[in-house]
Design a protein around this motif. Structure first.
Motif, PDB file in Angstrom:
ATOM      1  N   MET A  66      -8.179 -47.398 -19.419  1.00 13.56           N
ATOM      2  CA  MET A  66      -8.601 -47.585 -18.010  1.00 13.56           C
ATOM      3  C   MET A  66      -8.910 -49.293 -17.975  1.00 13.56           C
ATOM      4  O   MET A  66      -8.607 -50.006 -16.900  1.00 13.56           O
ATOM      5  N   ALA A  67      -9.719 -49.483 -18.897  1.00 14.27           N
ATOM      6  CA  ALA A  67     -10.186 -51.028 -19.068  1.00 14.27           C
ATOM      7  C   ALA A  67      -8.771 -51.869 -19.170  1.00 14.27           C
ATOM      8  O   ALA A  67      -8.771 -53.103 -18.657  1.00 14.27           O
ATOM      9  N   HIS A  68      -8.109 -51.517 -19.954  1.00 15.48           N
ATOM     10  CA  HIS A  68      -6.803 -52.242 -20.045  1.00 15.48           C
ATOM     11  C   HIS A  68      -5.985 -52.360 -18.960  1.00 15.48           C
ATOM     12  O   HIS A  68      -5.411 -53.433 -18.566  1.00 15.48           O
ATOM     13  N   ASP A  69      -5.810 -51.314 -18.362  1.00 13.86           N
ATOM     14  CA  ASP A  69      -4.829 -51.125 -16.929  1.00 13.86           C
ATOM     15  C   ASP A  69      -5.531 -51.922 -16.042  1.00 13.86           C
ATOM     16  O   ASP A  69      -4.828 -52.907 -15.172  1.00 13.86           O
ATOM     17  N   VAL A  70      -6.742 -51.698 -15.918  1.00 18.87           N
ATOM     18  CA  VAL A  70      -7.450 -52.188 -14.355  1.00 18.87           C
ATOM     19  C   VAL A  70      -7.512 -54.106 -14.688  1.00 18.87           C
ATOM     20  O   VAL A  70      -7.127 -54.732 -13.784  1.00 18.87           O
ATOM     21  N   THR A  71      -7.461 -54.284 -15.779  1.00 16.15           N
ATOM     22  CA  THR A  71      -7.590 -55.806 -16.329  1.00 16.15           C
ATOM     23  C   THR A  71      -6.335 -56.316 -16.050  1.00 16.15           C
ATOM     24  O   THR A  71      -6.112 -57.594 -15.666  1.00 16.15           O
ATOM     25  N   THR A  72      -5.054 -55.539 -16.518  1.00 18.27           N
ATOM     26  CA  THR A  72      -3.669 -56.113 -16.185  1.00 18.27           C
ATOM     27  C   THR A  72      -3.523 -56.292 -14.681  1.00 18.27           C
ATOM     28  O   THR A  72      -2.816 -57.189 -14.119  1.00 18.27           O
ATOM     29  N   PHE A  73      -3.966 -55.119 -14.100  1.00 21.93           N
ATOM     30  CA  PHE A  73      -3.913 -55.411 -12.487  1.00 21.93           C
ATOM     31  C   PHE A  73      -4.662 -56.664 -11.979  1.00 21.93           C
ATOM     32  O   PHE A  73      -4.324 -57.125 -11.010  1.00 21.93           O
ATOM     33  N   MET A  74      -5.828 -56.754 -12.366  1.00 19.74           N
ATOM     34  CA  MET A  74      -6.516 -57.828 -12.065  1.00 19.74           C
ATOM     35  C   MET A  74      -5.583 -59.114 -12.354  1.00 19.74           C
ATOM     36  O   MET A  74      -5.960 -60.378 -11.735  1.00 19.74           O
ATOM     37  N   GLN A  75      -5.112 -59.123 -13.343  1.00 20.05           N
ATOM     38  CA  GLN A  75      -4.276 -60.624 -13.683  1.00 20.05           C
ATOM     39  C   GLN A  75      -3.274 -60.741 -12.812  1.00 20.05           C
ATOM     40  O   GLN A  75      -3.002 -61.933 -12.308  1.00 20.05           O
ATOM     41  N   TRP A  76      -2.650 -59.730 -12.598  1.00 20.02           N
ATOM     42  CA  TRP A  76      -1.630 -59.822 -11.645  1.00 20.02           C
ATOM     43  C   TRP A  76      -2.205 -60.051  -9.968  1.00 20.02           C
ATOM     44  O   TRP A  76      -1.605 -61.291  -9.577  1.00 20.02           O
TER      45      TRP A  76
END
Length: 240
Positions: free
Chosen positions: A189-199
């Protein structure tokens, strides 16, 4: 070719300590490197965490569901996602928590997360490790905060000052259900939401990089042409 590769590497962000806090190590991200790109499944999972966990308090005021169509989502898909949140696909992703409630709960209005990965030193790495930085271990807390955690704050190893107003958002595994069946571990979850935030922080990232590559190629060709032209002109001049 070496010049081009060097320039491409310069386009990738540099990992830094988060606001003076030393981070464990740099993460491997799908949006970094020579074969980088936005991974639709990662963004979908990140969107799930963002909307079902983060948006309880935070907003993403610079993006809408329609923007997801730029990274491979169909209009039907974004319509379905927006409908699940009772939103129009053109509406920005705004938290349902009003400012008065936020101030009463946290002492201040939680920051918008749209540009957070660009605003913080360390970028995606900082956001990712921050989500891993919470702890209730008394020995670890005493190491960083000898006088204890201030009232109303929470200990976070990777937050500057180690006392953060935001409580741990990822309190346990399985907080969300992913569309692709991926296990929703805390790390995932930390990895995925960070990727979303980068986008959300730089949705035009790869458009900009592609433009940069074409500009570099143009400049390289222009330089070679100018050099050849110079050689030809000066050859004639020296011949006289």
């Amino acid at each position: 070719m070496k010049l081009l590769l060097s320039a491409l590497l310069l386009l990738a962000p540099v990992a830094m300590a988060g606001e003076g806090v030393e981070l464990p190590h740099r993460k491997d991200w799908s949006f970094e490197g020579l074969r980088a790109g936005w991974n639709k499944d990662e963004l979908y999972r990140g969107y799930t965490v963002a909307t079902q966990v983060c948006m309880a308090c935070h907003s993403f005021k610079y993006v809408s569901h329609r923007d997801l169509m730029r990274v491979g989502f169909t209009e039907a898909e974004v319509q379905t996602l927006a409908k699940a949140l009772n939103m129009d696909i053109n509406a920005k992703l705004i938290s349902g928590m009003d400012e008065a409630t936020a101030k009463e709960t946290f002492g201040k209005v939680p920051p918008d997360l749209s540009l957070m990965n660009r605003a913080r030193a360390g970028g995606a790495d900082y956001a990712y490790w921050l989500l891993h930085g919470y702890s209730e271990d008394s020995a670890e807390i005493a190491k960083y905060l000898p006088n204890g955690v201030p009232p109303g704050a929470h200990f976070n190893k990777y937050f500057p000052g180690h006392a953060i107003a935001m409580p741990n958002p990822l309190t346990g595994e399985g907080l969300v259900t992913y569309h692709d069946g991926t296990a929703a571990s805390i790390d995932q979850m930390a990895h995925d939401v960070t990727t979303f935030m980068q986008w959300t922080a730089e949705p035009e990232r790869f458009d900009r990089q592609r433009t940069g590559v074409f500009v570099l190629i143009y400049l390289l060709l222009f330089t070679l042409l100018a050099y050849v032209t110079k050689r030809v002109i000066w050859k004639d001049v020296k011949g006289h």
